[in-house]
Design a protein around this motif. Sequence first.
Motif, mmCIF file in Angstrom:
data_model
loop_
_atom_site.group_PDB
_atom_site.id
_atom_site.type_symbol
_atom_site.label_atom_id
_atom_site.label_comp_id
_atom_site.label_asym_id
_atom_site.label_seq_id
_atom_site.Cartn_x
_atom_site.Cartn_y
_atom_site.Cartn_z
ATOM 1 N N PRO A 65 0.818 -1.229 0.000
ATOM 2 C CA PRO A 65 0.000 0.000 0.000
ATOM 3 C C PRO A 65 0.848 1.275 0.000
ATOM 4 N N PHE A 66 1.974 1.249 0.708
ATOM 5 C CA PHE A 66 2.852 2.430 0.743
ATOM 6 C C PHE A 66 3.362 2.746 -0.655
ATOM 7 N N LEU A 67 3.850 1.732 -1.375
ATOM 8 C CA LEU A 67 4.366 1.956 -2.719
ATOM 9 C C LEU A 67 3.255 2.375 -3.675
ATOM 10 N N ALA A 68 2.045 1.825 -3.461
ATOM 11 C CA ALA A 68 0.927 2.128 -4.355
ATOM 12 C C ALA A 68 0.525 3.600 -4.310
ATOM 13 N N PRO A 95 15.038 -1.947 -10.858
ATOM 14 C CA PRO A 95 15.836 -2.879 -10.048
ATOM 15 C C PRO A 95 15.246 -3.027 -8.648
ATOM 16 N N LEU A 96 15.426 -4.195 -8.080
ATOM 17 C CA LEU A 96 14.907 -4.467 -6.744
ATOM 18 C C LEU A 96 15.490 -3.487 -5.722
ATOM 19 N N THR A 97 16.728 -3.051 -5.973
ATOM 20 C CA THR A 97 17.380 -2.127 -5.037
ATOM 21 C C THR A 97 16.636 -0.797 -4.937
ATOM 22 N N ALA A 98 15.967 -0.388 -6.039
ATOM 23 C CA ALA A 98 15.214 0.873 -5.990
ATOM 24 C C ALA A 98 14.041 0.754 -5.031
ATOM 25 N N LEU A 99 13.371 -0.411 -5.021
ATOM 26 C CA LEU A 99 12.274 -0.626 -4.074
ATOM 27 C C LEU A 99 12.803 -0.683 -2.651
ATOM 28 N N VAL A 100 13.951 -1.321 -2.466
ATOM 29 C CA VAL A 100 14.554 -1.395 -1.126
ATOM 30 C C VAL A 100 14.826 0.013 -0.597
ATOM 31 N N ASP A 101 15.389 0.872 -1.438
ATOM 32 C CA ASP A 101 15.677 2.248 -1.008
ATOM 33 C C ASP A 101 14.389 2.997 -0.656
ATOM 34 N N ALA A 102 13.341 2.796 -1.461
ATOM 35 C CA ALA A 102 12.070 3.480 -1.191
ATOM 36 C C ALA A 102 11.461 2.993 0.126
ATOM 37 N N LEU A 103 11.534 1.696 0.377
ATOM 38 C CA LEU A 103 10.984 1.154 1.625
ATOM 39 C C LEU A 103 11.787 1.639 2.824
ATOM 40 N N ARG A 104 13.113 1.696 2.674
ATOM 41 C CA ARG A 104 13.949 2.180 3.780
ATOM 42 C C ARG A 104 13.588 3.630 4.123
ATOM 43 N N ASP A 105 13.438 4.467 3.093
ATOM 44 C CA ASP A 105 13.088 5.881 3.329
ATOM 45 C C ASP A 105 11.709 5.993 3.969
ATOM 46 N N GLY A 106 10.772 5.141 3.519
ATOM 47 C CA GLY A 106 9.420 5.197 4.087
ATOM 48 C C GLY A 106 9.394 4.806 5.547
ATOM 49 N N LEU A 107 10.148 3.754 5.901
ATOM 50 C CA LEU A 107 10.185 3.321 7.305
ATOM 51 C C LEU A 107 10.900 4.351 8.171
ATOM 52 N N ALA A 108 11.953 4.969 7.628
ATOM 53 C CA ALA A 108 12.683 5.980 8.395
ATOM 54 C C ALA A 108 11.801 7.200 8.695
ATOM 55 N N ALA A 109 10.790 7.428 7.846
ATOM 56 C CA ALA A 109 9.924 8.599 8.028
ATOM 57 C C ALA A 109 8.659 8.290 8.834
ATOM 58 N N ARG A 124 11.014 1.092 13.300
ATOM 59 C CA ARG A 124 11.587 2.447 13.297
ATOM 60 C C ARG A 124 13.005 2.436 13.874
ATOM 61 N N LEU A 125 13.204 1.692 14.944
ATOM 62 C CA LEU A 125 14.525 1.599 15.560
ATOM 63 C C LEU A 125 15.491 0.844 14.640
ATOM 64 N N PHE A 126 15.000 -0.241 14.042
ATOM 65 C CA PHE A 126 15.829 -1.097 13.198
ATOM 66 C C PHE A 126 16.448 -0.314 12.042
ATOM 67 N N VAL A 127 15.637 0.442 11.299
ATOM 68 C CA VAL A 127 16.168 1.143 10.125
ATOM 69 C C VAL A 127 17.079 2.301 10.517
ATOM 70 N N SER A 128 16.991 2.751 11.766
ATOM 71 C CA SER A 128 17.810 3.886 12.173
ATOM 72 C C SER A 128 19.153 3.484 12.778
ATOM 73 N N VAL A 129 19.256 2.274 13.352
ATOM 74 C CA VAL A 129 20.506 1.927 14.041
ATOM 75 C C VAL A 129 21.156 0.648 13.531
ATOM 76 N N PRO A 132 23.635 -1.076 7.557
ATOM 77 C CA PRO A 132 22.979 -0.982 6.246
ATOM 78 C C PRO A 132 22.806 -2.334 5.571
ATOM 79 N N SER A 133 23.785 -3.233 5.713
ATOM 80 C CA SER A 133 23.670 -4.540 5.052
ATOM 81 C C SER A 133 22.544 -5.364 5.652
ATOM 82 N N THR A 134 22.353 -5.284 6.977
ATOM 83 C CA THR A 134 21.280 -6.034 7.623
ATOM 84 C C THR A 134 19.913 -5.490 7.200
ATOM 85 N N VAL A 135 19.799 -4.162 7.161
ATOM 86 C CA VAL A 135 18.539 -3.541 6.741
ATOM 87 C C VAL A 135 18.240 -3.895 5.282
#
Length: 338
Positions: A65-68, A95-109, A124-129, A132-135
């Motif tokens: 839903p977020f991406l939609a 590329p799948l990496t573009a979706l990963v970046d969008a999801l990371r930015d969405g969760l960070a916000a 929220r804590l996970f994406v902030s601390v 990067p490889s784990t996220v």
Amino acid sequence: MTADAASPPPTQAATAALAALRDGGRATTVAARRPVRMKLDAGTYDGLSIELPGPAILAERWAAPFLAASLDVFANGSALLTRPTGSDAAPEPTPLTALVDALRDGLAALPERRDAGRPYNDLRLFVSVASPSTVTSYLADVARRVRRTAPRWSPPKADKPQPKSAKERVALSRARAKAREDESSRAWLQGMFAEEADYYGYNPGDRVPATRLYADASEAIGGWVEDRKETIKRDGPEEWEAEADEYGYPLVPRVPTSHTFYRAADDVLGPRRRVQGVRTYTIPEEPVNLTALDRAVIERAAEMIADDVRLRFAATADTSPTTVDDRPDNVIPLRRVV
């Protein structure tokens, strides 16, 4: 006004659905739907246990839903296609990496919410601390689930293209093969940073000849190709899709050419260096994941160094036999420190 109230309705609904999740979840035998539990390794939060939604759950409740809200997402075989929401244009490969970046930015916000359950707050804590490889690894699983559940793309009948010429078919086949080789290369390279990747035999700081790394990758990816054939023959394509989702394999693995593999490895591990005449990779602590801009800067810097060396030779009468190494891939050589 709260952040939710200012958000578009689809995003607001997705945020509310995510906040409504509670820890534990239902017992299930489907790995992608089970909660992901881990301990953080990040300063103040070192050793803190967190619980994240299973990749399939996060994809259904929030990611799709977020991406939609901004993108129409489609699947076309193993490819992911997107276009701006509401557009009539044909979707383009993404590329799948573009979706990963969008999801990371969405969760960070994500905004702080008093009514949120543990999975929401832990995300929220996970994406902030977290590293990067784990996220990236976790969100890549989520993005694959989004791709797997996305509607299949079929061009409108009115826009049916004319039959392609033989030349166009060959070009399309080559482009598809190269994309699969690149995806397979990156999946193998990213795998060496997983916690259970001891079988790779590399450790951070190791210097590995590029040819050895390519040989190891070719052998492993060749194994994926055979596993896919056997699994589809024995259990059907759906079983292979489930296995690929669980273990992070490409849906259609393909053994890469050396050129394609080295380009992917330069992005993930950092550029090769010449060590005692041998092109070598130094295994980093976590993926470097160079962007196209990073790569362009590195290549331009290499060109400038080469130009400077040529000018210095031209400005002197030195006729010593020392020559500039031929660097067809524009890699900056490693400086040796005495």
